[in-house]
Write a protein that holds these residues in place. Structure first.
Motif, PDB file in Angstrom:
ATOM      1  N   ALA A  44       1.340  -0.744   0.687  1.00 29.91           N
ATOM      2  CA  ALA A  44       0.101  -0.297   0.129  1.00 29.91           C
ATOM      3  C   ALA A  44       1.093   1.126  -0.345  1.00 29.91           C
ATOM      4  O   ALA A  44       1.838   1.349   0.228  1.00 29.91           O
ATOM      5  CB  ALA A  44      -0.994   0.318   1.055  1.00 29.91           C
ATOM      6  N   ARG A  45       0.770   2.363  -0.862  1.00 31.17           N
ATOM      7  CA  ARG A  45       0.960   3.411  -0.581  1.00 31.17           C
ATOM      8  C   ARG A  45       0.826   4.437  -0.074  1.00 31.17           C
ATOM      9  O   ARG A  45      -0.050   5.526  -0.419  1.00 31.17           O
ATOM     10  CB  ARG A  45       0.973   4.194  -2.049  1.00 31.17           C
ATOM     11  CG  ARG A  45       2.231   3.267  -2.982  1.00 31.17           C
ATOM     12  CD  ARG A  45       2.036   3.537  -4.732  1.00 31.17           C
ATOM     13  NE  ARG A  45       3.013   3.157  -4.988  1.00 31.17           N
ATOM     14  CZ  ARG A  45       4.738   3.538  -4.874  1.00 31.17           C
ATOM     15  NH1 ARG A  45       4.507   4.677  -4.263  1.00 31.17           N
ATOM     16  NH2 ARG A  45       5.261   2.397  -5.970  1.00 31.17           N
ATOM     17  N   GLY A  46       0.534   4.022   1.153  1.00 31.36           N
ATOM     18  CA  GLY A  46       0.242   5.306   2.737  1.00 31.36           C
ATOM     19  C   GLY A  46      -0.532   4.329   4.021  1.00 31.36           C
ATOM     20  O   GLY A  46       0.097   3.021   3.477  1.00 31.36           O
ATOM     21  N   ARG A  47      -0.820   4.990   4.807  1.00 29.66           N
ATOM     22  CA  ARG A  47      -1.369   4.233   5.944  1.00 29.66           C
ATOM     23  C   ARG A  47      -2.865   4.795   6.283  1.00 29.66           C
ATOM     24  O   ARG A  47      -3.195   5.820   5.766  1.00 29.66           O
ATOM     25  CB  ARG A  47      -0.378   4.715   7.093  1.00 29.66           C
ATOM     26  CG  ARG A  47       0.638   4.668   7.369  1.00 29.66           C
ATOM     27  CD  ARG A  47       1.808   5.541   8.467  1.00 29.66           C
ATOM     28  NE  ARG A  47       0.500   6.627   8.824  1.00 29.66           N
ATOM     29  CZ  ARG A  47       0.994   6.625  10.110  1.00 29.66           C
ATOM     30  NH1 ARG A  47       1.180   5.621  10.963  1.00 29.66           N
ATOM     31  NH2 ARG A  47      -0.070   7.780  10.475  1.00 29.66           N
ATOM     32  N   VAL A  48      -3.852   3.855   6.689  1.00 29.96           N
ATOM     33  CA  VAL A  48      -4.619   3.580   6.836  1.00 29.96           C
ATOM     34  C   VAL A  48      -5.230   3.361   8.686  1.00 29.96           C
ATOM     35  O   VAL A  48      -4.508   3.225   8.815  1.00 29.96           O
ATOM     36  CB  VAL A  48      -6.047   2.898   5.860  1.00 29.96           C
ATOM     37  CG1 VAL A  48      -6.717   3.407   7.144  1.00 29.96           C
ATOM     38  CG2 VAL A  48      -5.307   2.591   4.415  1.00 29.96           C
ATOM     39  N   ILE A  49      -5.334   4.201   9.341  1.00 32.71           N
ATOM     40  CA  ILE A  49      -5.819   4.983  10.440  1.00 32.71           C
ATOM     41  C   ILE A  49      -7.760   4.963  10.728  1.00 32.71           C
ATOM     42  O   ILE A  49      -8.051   5.802   9.912  1.00 32.71           O
ATOM     43  CB  ILE A  49      -4.818   6.063  10.809  1.00 32.71           C
ATOM     44  CG1 ILE A  49      -3.651   5.827  10.789  1.00 32.71           C
ATOM     45  CG2 ILE A  49      -5.696   6.392  13.198  1.00 32.71           C
ATOM     46  CD1 ILE A  49      -3.261   6.599  10.848  1.00 32.71           C
ATOM     47  N   PRO A  50      -7.988   3.762  11.743  1.00 31.85           N
ATOM     48  CA  PRO A  50      -9.913   4.145  11.879  1.00 31.85           C
ATOM     49  C   PRO A  50      -9.600   5.240  13.260  1.00 31.85           C
ATOM     50  O   PRO A  50      -8.633   5.980  13.778  1.00 31.85           O
ATOM     51  CB  PRO A  50      -9.495   2.585  13.066  1.00 31.85           C
ATOM     52  CG  PRO A  50      -8.127   2.223  13.346  1.00 31.85           C
ATOM     53  CD  PRO A  50      -6.609   2.714  11.906  1.00 31.85           C
TER      54      PRO A  50
END
Length: 141
Positions: free
Chosen positions: A133-139
């Motif tokens: 993935a080219r980025g982060r995902v944060i809830p």
């Protein structure tokens, strides 16, 4: 000595298909998290809603007492090259079998990974790394 400009930090906040569409649009310009020498101009972070209570996400939320993974799954998939098999598996939705009907494999993977890693943020980071993935995902919570 030539100084390189640090990447621009882009934070996208939202949920559902709208946030995923924005992430797909910026993905070609995004760097991979943790890259000490990024060549892409953006560091992308997605902060996504965790309020989904329908379908697969709602069932997992109720049954496993976890944050509903659907919007997080969509964001992670949007930050990954869609041709890769792992990304296609992540988006696969079961259409038969009483226990699995309606669940996406990605939602199930996030649910299991959150148990193994100790939380949803860690599971998103690990699955994001595996998927490139080219980025982060944060809830959001």
């Amino acid at each position: 000595m030539t100084r390189t400009r640090p990447p621009i930090r882009l934070v996208c906040i939202g949920g559902g298909t709208g946030l995923a569409a924005v992430l797909r649009a910026v993905r070609p310009l995004a760097s991979v998290p943790g890259d000490p020498h990024p060549t892409a101009p953006l560091r992308v972070t997605a902060i996504t809603a965790v309020s989904d209570d329908g379908g697969s996400s709602g069932r997992l939320r109720r049954d496993l007492q976890i944050q509903p993974p659907g919007d997080m799954r969509q964001c992670l998939a949007a930050l990954t090259e869609s041709e890769e098999l792992l990304c296609r598996l992540f988006s696969y939705r079961f259409s038969a079998g009483a226990a699995l009907d309606g669940h996406s494999l990605g939602n199930l993977m996030l649910a299991v990974a959150s148990r193994i890693t100790g939380g949803m943020e860690a599971s998103l980071a690990e699955l994001g790394r595996l998927m490139g993935a080219r980025g982060r995902v944060i809830p959001a919570t």
